[in-house]
Write a protein that holds these residues in place. Structure first.
Motif, PDB file in Angstrom:
ATOM      1  N   ILE A  84       0.844  -1.201   0.000  1.00 58.55           N
ATOM      2  CA  ILE A  84       0.000   0.000   0.000  1.00 58.55           C
ATOM      3  C   ILE A  84       0.875   1.246   0.000  1.00 58.55           C
ATOM      4  O   ILE A  84       0.612   2.206  -0.737  1.00 58.55           O
ATOM      5  N   ASN A  85       1.922   1.261   0.812  1.00 60.54           N
ATOM      6  CA  ASN A  85       2.817   2.422   0.873  1.00 60.54           C
ATOM      7  C   ASN A  85       3.548   2.651  -0.447  1.00 60.54           C
ATOM      8  O   ASN A  85       3.812   3.784  -0.826  1.00 60.54           O
ATOM      9  N   GLN A  86       3.868   1.567  -1.171  1.00 60.24           N
ATOM     10  CA  GLN A  86       4.503   1.704  -2.478  1.00 60.24           C
ATOM     11  C   GLN A  86       3.525   2.260  -3.506  1.00 60.24           C
ATOM     12  O   GLN A  86       3.879   3.091  -4.327  1.00 60.24           O
ATOM     13  N   ARG A  87       2.312   1.789  -3.460  1.00 58.93           N
ATOM     14  CA  ARG A  87       1.311   2.156  -4.467  1.00 58.93           C
ATOM     15  C   ARG A  87       0.818   3.590  -4.304  1.00 58.93           C
ATOM     16  O   ARG A  87       0.622   4.308  -5.266  1.00 58.93           O
ATOM     17  N   TYR A  88       0.605   4.012  -3.062  1.00 52.98           N
ATOM     18  CA  TYR A  88       0.052   5.339  -2.799  1.00 52.98           C
ATOM     19  C   TYR A  88       1.096   6.203  -2.101  1.00 52.98           C
ATOM     20  O   TYR A  88       1.505   5.915  -0.980  1.00 52.98           O
ATOM     21  N   SER A  89       1.491   7.266  -2.753  1.00 52.74           N
ATOM     22  CA  SER A  89       2.539   8.132  -2.208  1.00 52.74           C
ATOM     23  C   SER A  89       2.065   8.872  -0.953  1.00 52.74           C
ATOM     24  O   SER A  89       2.862   9.178  -0.082  1.00 52.74           O
ATOM     25  N   TRP A  90       0.787   9.146  -0.853  1.00 55.38           N
ATOM     26  CA  TRP A  90       0.263   9.869   0.312  1.00 55.38           C
ATOM     27  C   TRP A  90       0.122   8.981   1.537  1.00 55.38           C
ATOM     28  O   TRP A  90       0.008   9.466   2.662  1.00 55.38           O
ATOM     29  N   ALA A  91       0.153   7.661   1.350  1.00 52.34           N
ATOM     30  CA  ALA A  91      -0.051   6.743   2.470  1.00 52.34           C
ATOM     31  C   ALA A  91       1.273   6.403   3.145  1.00 52.34           C
ATOM     32  O   ALA A  91       2.262   6.093   2.488  1.00 52.34           O
ATOM     33  N   LYS A  92       1.270   6.482   4.443  1.00 48.08           N
ATOM     34  CA  LYS A  92       2.403   6.049   5.264  1.00 48.08           C
ATOM     35  C   LYS A  92       1.834   5.086   6.311  1.00 48.08           C
ATOM     36  O   LYS A  92       1.845   5.350   7.505  1.00 48.08           O
ATOM     37  N   ILE A  93       1.319   3.970   5.821  1.00 49.49           N
ATOM     38  CA  ILE A  93       0.634   3.012   6.683  1.00 49.49           C
ATOM     39  C   ILE A  93       1.615   2.414   7.682  1.00 49.49           C
ATOM     40  O   ILE A  93       2.622   1.822   7.304  1.00 49.49           O
ATOM     41  N   GLU A  94       1.296   2.589   8.953  1.00 49.24           N
ATOM     42  CA  GLU A  94       2.101   2.031  10.039  1.00 49.24           C
ATOM     43  C   GLU A  94       1.307   1.007  10.842  1.00 49.24           C
ATOM     44  O   GLU A  94       1.879   0.269  11.630  1.00 49.24           O
ATOM     45  N   LYS A  95       0.003   0.999  10.646  1.00 51.09           N
ATOM     46  CA  LYS A  95      -0.847   0.126  11.458  1.00 51.09           C
ATOM     47  C   LYS A  95      -1.959  -0.464  10.602  1.00 51.09           C
ATOM     48  O   LYS A  95      -2.592   0.243   9.822  1.00 51.09           O
ATOM     49  N   VAL A  96      -2.180  -1.766  10.755  1.00 51.13           N
ATOM     50  CA  VAL A  96      -3.293  -2.441  10.094  1.00 51.13           C
ATOM     51  C   VAL A  96      -4.233  -2.921  11.201  1.00 51.13           C
ATOM     52  O   VAL A  96      -3.823  -3.681  12.077  1.00 51.13           O
ATOM     53  N   THR A  97      -5.463  -2.441  11.172  1.00 50.91           N
ATOM     54  CA  THR A  97      -6.471  -2.888  12.131  1.00 50.91           C
ATOM     55  C   THR A  97      -7.402  -3.833  11.395  1.00 50.91           C
ATOM     56  O   THR A  97      -7.968  -3.476  10.367  1.00 50.91           O
ATOM     57  N   ILE A  98      -7.541  -5.034  11.943  1.00 48.43           N
ATOM     58  CA  ILE A  98      -8.398  -6.042  11.314  1.00 48.43           C
ATOM     59  C   ILE A  98      -9.512  -6.372  12.281  1.00 48.43           C
ATOM     60  O   ILE A  98      -9.256  -6.678  13.448  1.00 48.43           O
ATOM     61  N   LYS A  99     -10.737  -6.286  11.808  1.00 52.61           N
ATOM     62  CA  LYS A  99     -11.898  -6.573  12.651  1.00 52.61           C
ATOM     63  C   LYS A  99     -12.723  -7.687  12.018  1.00 52.61           C
ATOM     64  O   LYS A  99     -12.880  -7.732  10.804  1.00 52.61           O
ATOM     65  N   VAL A 100     -13.252  -8.548  12.866  1.00 52.89           N
ATOM     66  CA  VAL A 100     -14.110  -9.631  12.380  1.00 52.89           C
ATOM     67  C   VAL A 100     -15.519  -9.085  12.241  1.00 52.89           C
ATOM     68  O   VAL A 100     -16.104  -8.584  13.196  1.00 52.89           O
ATOM     69  N   ARG A 101     -16.043  -9.159  11.042  1.00 51.68           N
ATOM     70  CA  ARG A 101     -17.414  -8.758  10.742  1.00 51.68           C
ATOM     71  C   ARG A 101     -18.038  -9.880   9.912  1.00 51.68           C
ATOM     72  O   ARG A 101     -17.884  -9.917   8.697  1.00 51.68           O
TER      73      ARG A 101
END
Length: 152
Positions: A84-101
């Motif tokens: 995601i960080n490679q694809r989108y220059s504006w994104a600096k993803i440091e955290k992935v939150t995963i929720k069960v739905r």
């Protein structure tokens, strides 16, 4: 009555750059794009079971249908952040939150489970009622046997 000048066309409102509605449409497009890209990154077992719920500059929130898939996705979250960080220059993803739905199933679509009715069980309850010395218990057992044979 409004004049023609005060009435804006929907197209103008949507396409205008700085309106809240145009920002919402843009974010929805980004989320759909991310959802498609993430589904191509994930294993085929997760196809259609993971959905991007939201993204900010530093966090992405993903909804998954089961806890087992959540565990599998946790193992791949670093790879996901990198892509995601490679694809989108504006994104600096440091955290992935995963929720069960879990997938929502309408009550009407869900089959109604009926308890297994057995004539043998009804006969045994009737036999117990006949041998019972307590009249109240005998009456209750007889009603139970009738209910087993013919549920409401």
């Amino acid at each position: 009555m409004r004049s023609h000048r005060s009435t804006k066309r929907l197209n103008e409102i949507i396409n205008k750059e700085n309106t809240l509605l145009s920002k919402l449409f843009h974010k929805a497009e980004v989320l759909q794009q991310l959802d498609t890209e993430i589904s191509s990154i994930l294993p085929s077992a997760m196809n259609g079971k993971a959905k991007v719920a939201n993204i900010s500059r530093s966090e992405i929130i993903i909804h998954i249908t089961s806890a087992a898939l959540l565990t599998r996705l946790r193992l791949q979250q670093r790879l996901l952040m990198q892509k995601i960080n490679q694809r989108y220059s504006w994104a600096k993803i440091e955290k992935v939150t995963i929720k069960v739905r879990p997938d929502s199933i309408k009550k009407a679509d869900r089959p109604i489970e009926r308890p297994h009715r057995s004539e043998k069980i009804a006969a045994d309850v009737t036999f117990a009622a006949e041998k019972c010395s307590d009249p109240e218990l005998q009456k209750s057992l007889s009603r139970l046997a009738r209910h087993i044979r013919q549920p409401d």
